[in-house]
Every structure is written in C-alpha cells, then in structure tokens.
Design a protein around this motif. Structure first.
Motif, PDB file in Angstrom:
ATOM      1  N   ARG A  68       1.077  -1.118  -0.011  1.00 32.31           N
ATOM      2  CA  ARG A  68       0.004  -0.087   0.107  1.00 32.31           C
ATOM      3  C   ARG A  68       1.131   1.504  -0.012  1.00 32.31           C
ATOM      4  O   ARG A  68       0.652   2.171  -0.720  1.00 32.31           O
ATOM      5  CB  ARG A  68      -0.898  -0.065   1.194  1.00 32.31           C
ATOM      6  CG  ARG A  68      -1.956  -1.039   1.159  1.00 32.31           C
ATOM      7  CD  ARG A  68      -2.822  -1.040   2.180  1.00 32.31           C
ATOM      8  NE  ARG A  68      -3.897  -2.007   2.649  1.00 32.31           N
ATOM      9  CZ  ARG A  68      -5.184  -1.742   2.750  1.00 32.31           C
ATOM     10  NH1 ARG A  68      -5.254  -0.622   3.542  1.00 32.31           N
ATOM     11  NH2 ARG A  68      -6.144  -2.592   2.664  1.00 32.31           N
ATOM     12  N   GLU A  76     -11.111   1.534  -3.481  1.00 38.65           N
ATOM     13  CA  GLU A  76     -10.786   1.202  -5.000  1.00 38.65           C
ATOM     14  C   GLU A  76      -9.301   1.127  -5.099  1.00 38.65           C
ATOM     15  O   GLU A  76      -8.782   0.342  -6.030  1.00 38.65           O
ATOM     16  CB  GLU A  76     -11.461   2.544  -5.708  1.00 38.65           C
ATOM     17  CG  GLU A  76     -12.980   2.496  -5.556  1.00 38.65           C
ATOM     18  CD  GLU A  76     -13.568   1.071  -6.504  1.00 38.65           C
ATOM     19  OE1 GLU A  76     -12.810   0.652  -7.210  1.00 38.65           O
ATOM     20  OE2 GLU A  76     -14.708   0.692  -6.278  1.00 38.65           O
ATOM     21  N   ARG A  77      -8.441   2.146  -4.514  1.00 33.00           N
ATOM     22  CA  ARG A  77      -7.079   1.798  -4.640  1.00 33.00           C
ATOM     23  C   ARG A  77      -6.519   0.699  -4.285  1.00 33.00           C
ATOM     24  O   ARG A  77      -5.607   0.090  -4.908  1.00 33.00           O
ATOM     25  CB  ARG A  77      -6.316   3.329  -4.095  1.00 33.00           C
ATOM     26  CG  ARG A  77      -5.055   3.399  -4.247  1.00 33.00           C
ATOM     27  CD  ARG A  77      -4.582   4.504  -3.170  1.00 33.00           C
ATOM     28  NE  ARG A  77      -3.096   4.301  -2.853  1.00 33.00           N
ATOM     29  CZ  ARG A  77      -2.533   5.158  -2.166  1.00 33.00           C
ATOM     30  NH1 ARG A  77      -3.165   5.819  -1.162  1.00 33.00           N
ATOM     31  NH2 ARG A  77      -1.359   4.754  -1.813  1.00 33.00           N
ATOM     32  N   SER A 110      -7.951  -2.197  -3.736  1.00 39.34           N
ATOM     33  CA  SER A 110      -8.451  -3.361  -4.498  1.00 39.34           C
ATOM     34  C   SER A 110      -7.716  -3.596  -5.561  1.00 39.34           C
ATOM     35  O   SER A 110      -7.731  -4.813  -6.025  1.00 39.34           O
ATOM     36  CB  SER A 110      -9.813  -3.041  -4.781  1.00 39.34           C
ATOM     37  OG  SER A 110     -10.099  -1.974  -5.554  1.00 39.34           O
ATOM     38  N   GLN A 111      -6.996  -2.724  -6.184  1.00 39.26           N
ATOM     39  CA  GLN A 111      -6.238  -2.915  -7.374  1.00 39.26           C
ATOM     40  C   GLN A 111      -5.134  -3.610  -7.187  1.00 39.26           C
ATOM     41  O   GLN A 111      -4.485  -4.340  -7.853  1.00 39.26           O
ATOM     42  CB  GLN A 111      -5.872  -1.608  -7.970  1.00 39.26           C
ATOM     43  CG  GLN A 111      -6.993  -0.844  -8.598  1.00 39.26           C
ATOM     44  CD  GLN A 111      -6.286   0.742  -8.950  1.00 39.26           C
ATOM     45  OE1 GLN A 111      -5.405   0.909  -8.950  1.00 39.26           O
ATOM     46  NE2 GLN A 111      -7.645   1.471  -9.456  1.00 39.26           N
ATOM     47  N   ILE A 112      -4.548  -3.784  -5.915  1.00 39.26           N
ATOM     48  CA  ILE A 112      -3.381  -4.555  -5.455  1.00 39.26           C
ATOM     49  C   ILE A 112      -3.868  -5.960  -5.343  1.00 39.26           C
ATOM     50  O   ILE A 112      -3.152  -7.002  -5.921  1.00 39.26           O
ATOM     51  CB  ILE A 112      -2.914  -4.279  -4.080  1.00 39.26           C
ATOM     52  CG1 ILE A 112      -2.530  -2.618  -4.011  1.00 39.26           C
ATOM     53  CG2 ILE A 112      -1.874  -5.114  -3.580  1.00 39.26           C
ATOM     54  CD1 ILE A 112      -2.145  -2.104  -2.739  1.00 39.26           C
ATOM     55  N   GLY A 113      -5.111  -6.391  -5.422  1.00 41.15           N
ATOM     56  CA  GLY A 113      -5.537  -7.714  -5.068  1.00 41.15           C
ATOM     57  C   GLY A 113      -5.352  -8.302  -3.647  1.00 41.15           C
ATOM     58  O   GLY A 113      -4.347  -7.686  -2.883  1.00 41.15           O
ATOM     59  N   ASP A 124      -9.055  -5.734   1.141  1.00 41.22           N
ATOM     60  CA  ASP A 124      -8.719  -4.307   0.327  1.00 41.22           C
ATOM     61  C   ASP A 124      -9.731  -3.227   1.111  1.00 41.22           C
ATOM     62  O   ASP A 124      -9.989  -2.277   0.370  1.00 41.22           O
ATOM     63  CB  ASP A 124      -9.095  -4.569  -1.072  1.00 41.22           C
ATOM     64  CG  ASP A 124     -10.598  -5.183  -1.176  1.00 41.22           C
ATOM     65  OD1 ASP A 124     -11.334  -5.066  -0.344  1.00 41.22           O
ATOM     66  OD2 ASP A 124     -10.790  -5.557  -2.468  1.00 41.22           O
TER      67      ASP A 124
END
Length: 519
Positions: free
Chosen positions: A138, A272-273, A275-278, A290
């Motif tokens: 993060r 949202e940010r 969640s892009q990491i997975g 997330d």
C-alpha cells in the motif's frame, strides 16, 4: 492563543497529591545495521527469543527493526533504566551489528533489501507478517522502516476522582474516556510543540526520496544528505509515514462511540485504490483485505486512545468495553543524543504537557477543524525554526509568533511542574521548563538544530554510524541494573515455548482464519 487555564491550575495546586502514580511506558524502535551501515539481512536473534511472544524485545515492520518495550511503571528512572537494560542485553545478542540512532533510515539501496518481520507458522504469526505485506504494497516498505519512540501515559484514578467526582475507574469509565478525548483534542491543537523541541529528523539520505519533485525542494550536501534548513521532524511529514486514504475518514475525538464507529467503518469499507493490489493473487496473499484500513492499528495518528485488549478482542472493542485506559503519544523522533533514543527530560516535558492538555478547555472539533490543526503541525515540521515563525488559531483567522505561544504555554507548565515537584528536592520538572523555554528564543538549541549541525559537519551516514559505534561500546561496558541474565534467559525460553504452543494448537486453516479476521 493559549486558553485560560488559571482556574484549573489553581485547583491543581490545591490538590497536589492527585498526580502521584502517573503510569508510563516507552516503546523504542531502531534498525539493526551492519558495521558498514547497511541494513542487517539476518533474522531476529533466537538468543533473545520469539519476536511474536517476547514481552520486552520484538520487531516492528521489518525483521531488522527492533522494538524495545518497557513495562508500565510509575517511576521515570526505573522505566529509563529498564529500557537501558533491554538495549544492553540486545546489544550483545546482535553480535557485531549496530543499532541505527536516527529516525530516518540510511543505506537502503533497494526496497527488496527490507525483509518483512517474521513471526513463525501460527495463524497469528502469519497474520502479523501478512499485515506488513499489506503495508508494503500500500505505502512502500521504505516508509515503514522510519523509526520513532511511542510514549504511553495514564493519569491516576485519584486525578479523575478529584476532578470529576467519580467513585472508581470502572464506574467512571465514560467520564475518564471523555477526559482523555479532551486531552487528545488539545494535543492536536498544541502538540506541535513536541516536534519543535524534540524533532530530530531535519534531513534524509538522498536515496530515501524517490520522487524527483520532492527531491527538488531540498538543499543537498556533497555527502549525500538532503535537508530543509528549518525543518524539525521530516519523519512526521508527507515524506514519512502518512496515509492519504485516511484523510477522508473524518474520524474525530469528541466522543468514544463516534471515534470507534469511524475506525470500524474504515476497516469495513472497500478502497478502490487498494483493491487494485488484489487480496489473494495466484494463491498468495498480498494484504489482509482491500479495505481502507486492513486492521484498526493501521490508522495513522500522532496520538491514540488505548486500552489493553483481552484475547481475541479488537482495540475498538476493548475501548468500548472498558473505556480509555491510557493514551499513546506517537510524535517523538529517536533522540540521537541518547543511547536509548529518549531522555528523562523528554519524558518529564511530555508529562507536563499532557497534564496541561487534560485540564485546559478543549471545545469539540469537527473533522474539518481537525484538518486545520495540521496546518500548524506541518508548518513546525517543515520550517519550525524559521525566524519569526507564526502559529495560527483555529483555521487561520488569527496568528501569533510561535515563540510567544511557546512562552505562554510554559508559564502554565511551570505551575504544573511545581505541583509534580512537591516531593522532589531536585525540582526536576521545574528545571525541564527552565531549560526548554529558552529554545523558543534560541531555536539553535533544539534537537533538530543540533542534529542538522552534526549532519552538516559529518553527513548523515558518518554521523549515524559514528554514534551507533559509540553507543555499542558504551552499552557493552555497562552492567545490567534491574534485570539479570537469568531474567532474559527465562523470557527467551518462555517466549519460544509460547510460539511453539501457538503453532501446535491452532485449529483453523489460514484461509479460514483470515475470513474470521475480516468478519
């Protein structure tokens, strides 16, 4: 600018015994480095014990990041000596390695050199490492190895009994919680005084700043150091560990339920940010979840309300069950001029300031007002020693010179000092006030100015390693004073046994355990 505290001070002077029994604890972080200054690649020493279960010596974000924890005690000298014993013992167990004496790391060529703290194969241990994996993904690992000192503080029950008429801590838990939240609001308003006096990170190694735009703002020295001429604590700035996603949370400190609701919302609201990491990718976890916060401890704040949780209890559940037990001050840089990162003078000042925060008027604050207080903090963090620096009231409607506000505050603190010194022939709190008050007219005496001068003369790398080697020799030459070798051996064996027991007794799979955590 400074609220009128005269009535409260007069009351305190009449009830001078109610401050006997203040409880304190210190947590100090430091990086293990090799003699050449590079980050240690070795695991946490098993000679010390298990980082998962040892009560006094553990790790923070990285495997090379030691954390020393003093038990709660009412005696300042005992706390400092206990902390020093922990340093003395660990100093031997890390063999030829050194303890980095500055908050900002150096010699970290690549983030892949930073090994996440490891806690064994139990679900609890794996979760702690996964949480750090999430922090790395993060915010970046470099931000996480910035070191600091946390100071835990609680006022005696007698203080709340005299002030608010409660019978005991259990029956008066709501009153005590409101009192600590009032303290926290004042800390946000006036706590910038701590980085002004004790900030000790006015510079960073050039390799630390990856953003070319940020790097352009700094003055650079031939020895590789980057600095801001009037900075006090870059550790507390945007260069350090802050969380942009958290700025939108709107968490306030007006009442405990609202504070807890804000924390819980953040741990159950998808980002949202992030969640892009997975969360789990190709069978490997990247973070616990997330959400805006993976767990409540991810909430970044310069001060936190705390209660020791029971087994399986979240921090917020503990707060709602028993109320605020103590507060954790998180704004202290490592003091490079102390082998243990903090001094008795600093502890005594924070005592004075927190007591003042507890008795001074503290109107409730909206989340917008809370953001406004950060203007003063950022001003002091980035250019606190600037000549004629100002401090704003509220959201900038009124200004006063920082030096005047500081002197006005110390007039009050001196009266608190006399109350605390009523049994002390050495008048140590009084002397702390006299020594520190001068620094508002002479900013060159502050920790940040002294640190910057040393770094200008030697460079961050040479200054840090020279101090680390000096403290290595100094601590090696000192005998243990409170603890014994047998105490440490006993804790080592107990901690290793506790970790083994946890690993043998777990019943859930890690996937099921994660699901339970995320409920």
């Amino acid at each position: 600018m400074i609220p009128d505290v005269s009535k409260s001070l007069a009351w305190l002077e009449k009830h001078y015994t109610i401050l006997e029994g203040i409880q304190r604890g210190v947590e100090r972080e430091t990086l293990r480095i090799r003699p050449d200054g590079s980050l240690s690649p070795t695991p946490f020493p098993t000679e010390i014990g298990s980082a998962l279960t040892h009560p006094w010596i553990t790790t923070d974000f990285a495997e090379s990041m030691l954390e020393f924890i003093s038990p709660v005690n009412t005696n300042i000298e005992y706390t400092l000596t206990f902390l020093r014993d922990l340093h003395r013992y660990a100093n031997i167990q890390i063999h030829d390695e050194l303890m980095w004496p500055l908050s900002m790391p150096c010699f970290v060529g690549n983030e892949t050199d930073i090994i996440l703290a490891q806690y064994g194969n139990s679900n609890e241990g794996r979760l702690k490492t996964l949480y750090r994996e999430g922090l790395k993904n993060r915010y970046g690992a470099m931000m996480q190895i910035i070191s600091g000192v946390h100071y835990n503080f609680s006022l005696p029950t007698a203080f709340w009994q005299a002030k608010d008429g409660i019978k005991n801590a259990e029956e008066g838990k709501e009153v005590i919680s409101d009192g600590y939240l009032k303290l926290i609001r004042n800390y946000y308003r006036f706590g910038w005084v701590i980085p002004y006096l004790f900030g000790a990170s006015p510079s960073v190694c050039q390799s630390f700043i990856k953003d070319p735009q940020k790097l352009a703002e700094f003055s650079k020295q031939t020895n590789g150091s980057c600095f801001l001429p009037y900075a006090t604590s870059l550790r507390l700035s945007d260069i350090g560990y802050t969380n942009d996603a958290q700025k939108q949370l709107g968490i306030t400190f007006n009442d405990l339920q609202t504070y807890v609701d804000g924390l819980r919302k953040a741990t159950h609201t998808r980002s949202e940010r992030f969640s892009q990491i997975g969360v789990k990718v190709n069978g490997i976890y990247r973070q616990i979840n997330d959400n805006v916060l993976q767990i409540e401890n991810e909430f970044y704040a310069p001060i936190r309300p705390k209660r020791v949780p029971k087994k399986g209890e979240t921090p917020s559940a503990a707060l709602l069950r028993g109320g605020i037990e103590y507060i954790e001050v998180r704004s202290l840089d490592i003091n490079p001029f102390s082998p243990i990162g903090i001094t008795g003078e600093q502890i005594r000042f924070i005592d004075l300031f927190l007591i003042w925060c507890a008795i001074a008027p503290a109107p409730e604050m909206t989340s917008d007002e809370l953001q406004c207080t950060k203007v003063n903090w950022n001003r002091v963090i980035m250019e606190g020693r600037k000549p004629n620096q100002i401090i704003s009231l509220g959201c900038g409607n009124y200004h006063e010179p920082l030096a005047k506000v500081g002197h006005d505050l110390f007039k009050d603190l001196l009266r608190v000092a006399d109350v605390l010194d009523h049994k002390d022939s050495q008048r140590r709190y009084h002397h702390v006030c006299e020594h520190l008050d001068v620094m508002f007219d002479h900013p060159e005496l502050t920790l940040s100015a002294r640190t910057l001068q040393a770094i200008s003369d030697m460079g961050t790398a040479k200054f840090g390693t020279a101090l680390a080697k000096q403290y290595k020799q100094q601590l090696n030459a000192e005998p243990l004073q409170i603890l014994t070798e047998n105490d440490f051996i006993s804790q080592r064996n107990q901690s290793l046994l506790k970790q083994t027991t946890k690993e043998q007794q777990q019943q859930l799979s890690f996937d099921d355990y994660i699901q339970q955590v995320n409920k």
